[in-house]
Design a protein around this motif. Structure first.
Motif, PDB file in Angstrom:
ATOM      1  N   GLU A 106       0.814  -1.217   0.000  1.00 24.06           N
ATOM      2  CA  GLU A 106       0.000   0.000   0.000  1.00 24.06           C
ATOM      3  C   GLU A 106       0.842   1.258   0.000  1.00 24.06           C
ATOM      4  OE1 GLU A 106       0.369  -1.258   4.373  1.00 24.06           O
ATOM      5  OE2 GLU A 106       0.240  -2.174   2.372  1.00 24.06           O
ATOM      6  N   TYR A 107       2.138   1.126   0.279  1.00 20.05           N
ATOM      7  CA  TYR A 107       3.005   2.299   0.313  1.00 20.05           C
ATOM      8  C   TYR A 107       3.690   2.549  -1.033  1.00 20.05           C
ATOM      9  CZ  TYR A 107       2.367   2.184   5.348  1.00 20.05           C
ATOM     10  OH  TYR A 107       1.830   2.182   6.607  1.00 20.05           O
ATOM     11  N   ARG A 108       3.594   1.620  -1.946  1.00 22.28           N
ATOM     12  CA  ARG A 108       4.189   1.841  -3.250  1.00 22.28           C
ATOM     13  C   ARG A 108       3.378   2.871  -4.025  1.00 22.28           C
ATOM     14  NH1 ARG A 108       4.296  -4.427  -4.745  1.00 22.28           N
ATOM     15  NH2 ARG A 108       6.072  -5.151  -3.498  1.00 22.28           N
ATOM     16  N   SER A 109       4.051   3.646  -4.817  1.00 26.05           N
ATOM     17  CA  SER A 109       3.355   4.605  -5.681  1.00 26.05           C
ATOM     18  C   SER A 109       4.286   5.027  -6.801  1.00 26.05           C
ATOM     19  CB  SER A 109       2.875   5.834  -4.891  1.00 26.05           C
ATOM     20  OG  SER A 109       3.978   6.584  -4.431  1.00 26.05           O
ATOM     21  N   ALA A 110       3.699   5.657  -7.791  1.00 26.87           N
ATOM     22  CA  ALA A 110       4.485   6.172  -8.909  1.00 26.87           C
ATOM     23  C   ALA A 110       3.683   7.278  -9.585  1.00 26.87           C
ATOM     24  CB  ALA A 110       4.788   5.056  -9.914  1.00 26.87           C
ATOM     25  N   PHE A 111       4.385   8.263 -10.072  1.00 25.70           N
ATOM     26  CA  PHE A 111       3.703   9.289 -10.846  1.00 25.70           C
ATOM     27  C   PHE A 111       4.530   9.638 -12.073  1.00 25.70           C
ATOM     28  CE2 PHE A 111       6.113  11.911  -7.751  1.00 25.70           C
ATOM     29  CZ  PHE A 111       6.776  12.793  -8.604  1.00 25.70           C
ATOM     30  N   LEU A 112       3.851  10.215 -13.046  1.00 25.09           N
ATOM     31  CA  LEU A 112       4.476  10.654 -14.287  1.00 25.09           C
ATOM     32  C   LEU A 112       4.626  12.162 -14.229  1.00 25.09           C
ATOM     33  CD1 LEU A 112       5.384   9.980 -17.218  1.00 25.09           C
ATOM     34  CD2 LEU A 112       3.004  10.341 -17.911  1.00 25.09           C
ATOM     35  N   ALA A 113       5.824  12.640 -14.492  1.00 25.80           N
ATOM     36  CA  ALA A 113       6.093  14.082 -14.492  1.00 25.80           C
ATOM     37  C   ALA A 113       6.219  14.566 -15.933  1.00 25.80           C
ATOM     38  CB  ALA A 113       7.372  14.374 -13.718  1.00 25.80           C
ATOM     39  N   LEU A 114       5.347  15.499 -16.317  1.00 24.84           N
ATOM     40  CA  LEU A 114       5.344  16.052 -17.665  1.00 24.84           C
ATOM     41  C   LEU A 114       5.499  17.566 -17.594  1.00 24.84           C
ATOM     42  CD1 LEU A 114       2.326  14.086 -19.209  1.00 24.84           C
ATOM     43  CD2 LEU A 114       4.751  13.492 -19.314  1.00 24.84           C
TER      44      LEU A 114
END
Length: 481
Positions: A106-114
């Motif tokens: 539940e602590y994993r995450s990822a985002f895309l930076a544009l």
């Protein structure tokens, strides 16, 4: 676009004299003929063919994705949907060993930076799609993750040719994993990246990576009513993934301290996938910014008949090698009806209709872009004739190179075919210079927009209407020889 501007600048001396030929008389014409290599005692005569109907016309759309290292677009506008694909390769055995082993999913995450393309969104130059932008988008992310080992795996990705990569993209993504998400866009400043949280399923798939991987990520916004433009991998600021997981590090005096561990992964290549969504299947429509063209054929017999009537000679010429060199076409222009509506102009500016024709090269027809000669007096009053989305009812297209080749080789069965495409937006449609410049008052004039224009122009009401073809011919015949 820089290459295009350089080319136009290189032919400027010819363009400055080109207006003379539209008048076809006077000392200025003699100067123009001399500059073009024609003897000054050649006559420039005109042949005009009215009520001309095209033999055929057909729109062709090439759905092959397009490489674009400097700008990506996402959204849907004017009957086309445009998705952006990022190609990302990386290796980090230590990080992903921990990431995969972490039981705290539940602590994993990822985002895309544009990063928004700041040059495009500069309000000083473009009147539409300027900042601020604030709306909610329904986004679809699709991804393909391939895992490997060692530096050799990552290095091999760079050896995949761009042409091979894009050729297989559509088929590859048919089996891709996908998920939808809602994102609230808020762009009021160009100083920072948009951070788009990726779906949970995406970073769960990242947990399968143990050392090295390739991620192909497709971003779609099929319901968006505009296009969003971002910097690509070839720009100064590169789109990237930022992957995070929380890990417990220390316990002191009963307090647990955690710190974030991040992994930044930069894209090294990108492509735009455009899909045809236009609902008018029977319309003769051209879309800008994509690989689409309108191929028309002008009836050969009408041109030959007009030349025969004008000169009293037999056309086409079929003797010997059938190469007809009895006259030289110095200008040819096709005029057709044009809508004055701005509907379909994505950014609110007039847009070029670019013409290419076919010229004979050692017996093989080769497509060649037409050189545009400027009629300065006409432009001052009516604007450039090769534009749509502006006032006026006539579209003028120059076909000089193709017409010259056609007449010279009509005896061999050559056809007069023309390829039309949507070009760039024109910011100064009444300016007679064809390159950016500074006026005598010190004002900067920008002629073309440096970005693709994703417009839509409908030829349906005009393509079957009678047209007008005018030829300017430099000729020396009979007693003048």
């Amino acid at each position: 676009m820089k290459k295009f501007k350089f080319f136009v600048f290189a032919i400027l001396p010819m363009l400055l004299l080109a207006s003379c030929i539209f008048d076809s008389d006077g000392d200025a014409l003699v100067t123009w003929l001399d500059d073009q290599g024609f003897p000054s005692n050649y006559l420039v005569q005109t042949v005009e063919i009215s009520d001309l109907e095209l033999s055929s016309y057909e729109v062709g759309f090439d759905s092959t994705p397009r490489i674009n290292y400097y700008q990506g677009v996402v959204g849907a506008v004017n009957g086309m949907q445009h998705d952006w694909v990022l190609d990302i390769g990386f290796r980090d055995k230590s990080f992903f060993a921990q990431y995969s082993a972490d039981s705290s999913e539940e602590y994993r995450s990822a985002f895309l930076a544009l990063y928004p393309d700041s040059g495009f969104y500069d309000k000083a130059r473009f009147k539409l799609d300027s900042l601020p932008l604030k709306e909610t988008l329904e986004l679809t992310f699709s991804w393909i993750i391939e895992t490997g080992e060692g530096s050799a795996f990552v290095d091999s990705l760079g050896n995949i040719q761009d042409s091979l990569w894009v050729a297989g993209l559509r088929e590859s993504f048919k089996k891709a994993t996908s998920a939808d998400t809602t994102y609230k866009v808020k762009i009021s400043s160009l100083d920072s990246a948009l951070k788009i949280d990726l779906p949970h399923a995406f970073y769960e798939d990242l947990a399968k990576v143990t050392e090295a991987a390739r991620v192909q990520l497709r971003i779609s916004a099929p319901e968006a009513q505009r296009l969003y433009r971002f910097y690509g991998p070839g720009a100064d600021v590169v789109p990237f993934l930022r992957v995070k997981r929380y890990t417990q590090t220390t316990v002191s005096d009963g307090d647990t301290t955690t710190r974030d561990i991040y992994k930044n992964i930069w894209a090294f290549r990108s492509a735009i996938i455009s899909s045809y969504k236009d609902e008018c299947s029977d319309c003769i429509v051209l879309h800008g910014g994509v690989l689409e063209s309108l191929l028309v054929e002008i009836p050969s017999e009408r041109i030959m008949s007009a030349l025969n009537e004008f000169y009293g000679d037999e056309f086409p010429y079929t003797e010997g090698d059938s190469n007809d060199v009895r006259q030289a076409v110095v200008l040819a222009q096709l005029k057709m009806g044009r809508s004055s509506s701005t509907e379909g102009s994505e950014l609110g500016f007039p847009v070029q209709v670019v013409a290419a024709t076919f010229v004979d090269s050692n017996g093989v027809d080769m497509e060649s872009s037409e050189t545009y000669k400027l009629n300065r007096e006409y432009i001052k009053k009516y604007g450039h004739p090769n534009l749509v989305f502006m006032e006026g009812d006539t579209l003028g297209l120059q076909l000089t190179q193709g017409m010259r080749s056609f007449i010279n080789h009509a005896g061999k069965g050559a056809k007069m075919r023309v390829v039309l495409r949507m070009g760039y937006s024109m910011l100064a449609p009444y300016d007679t210079l064809y390159y950016d410049h500074i006026t005598d008052d010190g004002d900067s004039v920008y002629i073309f927009m440096d970005y693709q224009t994703y417009s839509r122009y409908d030829f349906t009401d005009y393509i079957s209407q009678p047209m007008n073809l005018k030829l300017w011919l430099a000729t020396k015949r009979g007693d003048d020889e």
